[in-house]
Design a protein around this motif. Structure first.
Motif, mmCIF file in Angstrom:
data_model
loop_
_atom_site.group_PDB
_atom_site.id
_atom_site.type_symbol
_atom_site.label_atom_id
_atom_site.label_comp_id
_atom_site.label_asym_id
_atom_site.label_seq_id
_atom_site.Cartn_x
_atom_site.Cartn_y
_atom_site.Cartn_z
ATOM 1 N N LEU A 101 0.828 -1.205 0.000
ATOM 2 C CA LEU A 101 0.000 0.000 0.000
ATOM 3 C C LEU A 101 0.863 1.256 0.000
ATOM 4 N N ALA A 102 1.933 1.248 0.804
ATOM 5 C CA ALA A 102 2.823 2.406 0.860
ATOM 6 C C ALA A 102 3.464 2.668 -0.499
ATOM 7 N N TYR A 103 3.927 1.594 -1.135
ATOM 8 C CA TYR A 103 4.498 1.748 -2.481
ATOM 9 C C TYR A 103 3.454 2.314 -3.430
ATOM 10 N N GLY A 104 2.234 1.786 -3.358
ATOM 11 C CA GLY A 104 1.187 2.238 -4.272
ATOM 12 C C GLY A 104 0.873 3.711 -4.115
ATOM 13 N N VAL A 105 0.724 4.170 -2.868
ATOM 14 C CA VAL A 105 0.391 5.580 -2.639
ATOM 15 C C VAL A 105 1.538 6.481 -3.088
ATOM 16 N N LYS A 106 2.769 6.122 -2.721
ATOM 17 C CA LYS A 106 3.918 6.967 -3.085
ATOM 18 C C LYS A 106 4.123 6.995 -4.594
ATOM 19 N N ALA A 107 3.974 5.842 -5.243
ATOM 20 C CA ALA A 107 4.135 5.806 -6.698
ATOM 21 C C ALA A 107 3.024 6.591 -7.382
ATOM 22 N N PHE A 108 1.794 6.499 -6.852
ATOM 23 C CA PHE A 108 0.682 7.254 -7.414
ATOM 24 C C PHE A 108 0.964 8.749 -7.354
ATOM 25 N N VAL A 109 1.426 9.226 -6.207
ATOM 26 C CA VAL A 109 1.713 10.654 -6.042
ATOM 27 C C VAL A 109 2.834 11.090 -6.984
ATOM 28 N N GLU A 110 3.875 10.271 -7.090
ATOM 29 C CA GLU A 110 5.004 10.655 -7.944
ATOM 30 C C GLU A 110 4.627 10.634 -9.425
ATOM 31 N N LEU A 111 3.828 9.656 -9.845
ATOM 32 C CA LEU A 111 3.392 9.627 -11.242
ATOM 33 C C LEU A 111 2.461 10.801 -11.533
ATOM 34 N N ALA A 112 1.596 11.128 -10.579
ATOM 35 C CA ALA A 112 0.722 12.289 -10.753
ATOM 36 C C ALA A 112 1.547 13.566 -10.841
ATOM 37 N N ARG A 113 2.568 13.668 -9.996
ATOM 38 C CA ARG A 113 3.426 14.854 -10.008
ATOM 39 C C ARG A 113 4.135 15.008 -11.353
ATOM 40 N N ALA A 114 4.455 13.869 -11.975
ATOM 41 C CA ALA A 114 5.174 13.895 -13.253
ATOM 42 C C ALA A 114 4.252 14.116 -14.446
ATOM 43 N N HIS A 115 2.934 14.152 -14.215
ATOM 44 C CA HIS A 115 1.975 14.310 -15.317
ATOM 45 C C HIS A 115 1.031 15.466 -14.995
ATOM 46 N N PRO A 116 1.417 16.670 -15.368
ATOM 47 C CA PRO A 116 0.679 17.875 -14.975
ATOM 48 C C PRO A 116 -0.769 17.932 -15.468
ATOM 49 N N LEU A 117 -1.075 17.255 -16.579
ATOM 50 C CA LEU A 117 -2.469 17.259 -17.035
ATOM 51 C C LEU A 117 -3.351 16.553 -16.011
ATOM 52 N N PHE A 118 -2.892 15.430 -15.492
ATOM 53 C CA PHE A 118 -3.654 14.719 -14.476
ATOM 54 C C PHE A 118 -3.791 15.569 -13.210
ATOM 55 N N LEU A 119 -2.726 16.266 -12.845
ATOM 56 C CA LEU A 119 -2.800 17.166 -11.686
ATOM 57 C C LEU A 119 -3.820 18.275 -11.914
ATOM 58 N N GLU A 120 -3.853 18.787 -13.134
ATOM 59 C CA GLU A 120 -4.822 19.839 -13.468
ATOM 60 C C GLU A 120 -6.247 19.308 -13.334
ATOM 61 N N PHE A 121 -6.488 18.101 -13.829
ATOM 62 C CA PHE A 121 -7.799 17.485 -13.697
ATOM 63 C C PHE A 121 -8.171 17.335 -12.219
ATOM 64 N N THR A 122 -7.204 16.891 -11.418
ATOM 65 C CA THR A 122 -7.444 16.666 -10.000
ATOM 66 C C THR A 122 -7.821 17.956 -9.290
ATOM 67 N N ALA A 123 -7.089 19.027 -9.572
ATOM 68 C CA ALA A 123 -7.372 20.310 -8.943
ATOM 69 C C ALA A 123 -8.731 20.847 -9.370
ATOM 70 N N ARG A 124 -9.115 20.528 -10.590
ATOM 71 C CA ARG A 124 -10.355 21.073 -11.144
ATOM 72 C C ARG A 124 -11.599 20.352 -10.615
ATOM 73 N N ILE A 125 -11.548 19.022 -10.541
ATOM 74 C CA ILE A 125 -12.779 18.291 -10.251
ATOM 75 C C ILE A 125 -12.734 17.437 -8.993
ATOM 76 N N GLY A 126 -11.548 17.233 -8.426
ATOM 77 C CA GLY A 126 -11.470 16.552 -7.141
ATOM 78 C C GLY A 126 -12.165 15.208 -7.109
ATOM 79 N N ARG A 127 -13.001 14.996 -6.096
ATOM 80 C CA ARG A 127 -13.599 13.691 -5.871
ATOM 81 C C ARG A 127 -14.752 13.380 -6.810
ATOM 82 N N HIS A 128 -15.036 14.264 -7.761
ATOM 83 C CA HIS A 128 -16.085 13.951 -8.736
ATOM 84 C C HIS A 128 -15.616 12.901 -9.735
#
Length: 232
Positions: A101-128
Motif C-alpha cells: 500500500l505504501a508503495y502504491g500511494v507513493k508511486a501514485f503521487v510521484e506519477l501524478a506529479r510527473a503528469h501535470p495534465l492529471f494534476l490539473e484534472f485533479t485540482a479542477r474536479i477533485g472527488r467527482h
C-alpha cells in the motif's frame, strides 16, 4: 433445449456486439477529450473540439455525455485507472500489505506529479472522479478486504479505507498543484497509522524507496502528457 439455444444465441450475440461498439465509441470520445484538454487546456475546450477529434457527431456525443465537464471527469478516471493499473502490475505481490500500500500511494503521487495534465484534472474536479482510493478498489478489489481479514490492518469498513485514501491523496495532490512542498513519507506513515500499523513500523515502511513504473509511450497518460508539455 437446442431450439431455445438457437433462439437466444443471436440475441445475446447482438447485445454483446452492441455493448462492445458502445464501449469503443465511449473510449474514443474519452481519448479525444483527453487529448483536446491537453492541447487546448481545460478552459479552452468545448464539445465541438471533442467531436471533431473523435470523428463523431454531436448527437453521438450526447448519447454518452451531457456536458464537457462530464468528459473531463471521464478523462481523469481513465488516466487514474492507467496509473493505478501500472502500479499494481509493478508491485511485488510477496511484499506485506502495508508495504504494498505504501508503495502504491507513493508511486501514485510521484506519477501524478510527473503528469501535470492529471494534476490539473485533479485540482479542477477533485472527488467527482476517481483518485487512488476508488481506482484501487476497482483494480484490486480484494486487496483491502484480504488485508483486514488477515489482521494486517485494523478492522474497519472497506469503504472507510477507500475514503481515507481518496480524501488524503486528493488533498496532497492539490497542495502539489498549489506549489507547496509536501512530505509524502509523512503522509503515507499517517495513512498506515490510521490502518493500525505501529508508529515505528509505519515510519520505516513510509521511508522505503520507490521506483515508479515506466509509462508505456502508447498509454493515454504518456500521449496526453506529451501534448500538454508541447502546448505549454
Amino acid at each position: 433445449m437446442t431450439e431455445e439455444i438457437r433462439q437466444t444465441e443471436p440475441v445475446d450475440y447482438r447485445t454483446r456486439i452492441g455493448q462492445e461498439r458502445r464501449q469503443r465509441t465511449y473510449d474514443r470520445l474519452v481519448e479525444a477529450g483527453t487529448m483536446v484538454f491537453a492541447d487546448r487546456g481545460v478552459n479552452g475546450t468545448v464539445i465541438d473540439h471533442v467531436v471533431r477529434r473523435a470523428g463523431v457527431s454531436r448527437g453521438t456525443f450526447y448519447n454518452y455525455f451531457d456536458t464537457i465537464d462530464d468528459v473531463l471527469v471521464a478523462a481523469k478516471r481513465a488516466l487514474a485507472r492507467e496509473i493505478v493499473s501500472l502500479i499494481f502490475e509493478a508491485i511485488d505481490e510477496d511484499l506485506p500489505p502495508a508495504e504494498r500500500l505504501a508503495y502504491g500511494v507513493k508511486a501514485f503521487v510521484e506519477l501524478a506529479r510527473a503528469h501535470p495534465l492529471f494534476l490539473e484534472f485533479t485540482a479542477r474536479i477533485g472527488r467527482h472522479a476517481y483518485g487512488f482510493g476508488q481506482v484501487l478498489d476497482e483494480v484490486a478489489p480484494c486487496f483491502v478486504r484480504d488485508s483486514i481479514m488477515a489482521g494486517d490492518f485494523c478492522p474497519m469498513p472497506e469503504e472507510m479505507v477507500t475514503d481515507l485514501l481518496e480524501v488524503g491523496t486528493l488533498a496532497l495532490l492539490r497542495r502539489i498543484v498549489a506549489g507547496e512542498d509536501v512530505d509524502v513519507p509523512a503522509f503515507v506513515a499517517a495513512i498506515l497509522r490510521m490502518l493500525g500499523v505501529a508508529q515505528e513500523e509505519a515510519t520505516r515502511i513510509a521511508a522505503l524507496p520507490v521506483v515508479c513504473p515506466v509509462v508505456p509511450s502508447e498509454a493515454l497518460l504518456a500521449q496526453s502528457n506529451a501534448a500538454w508539455i508541447k502546448s505549454h
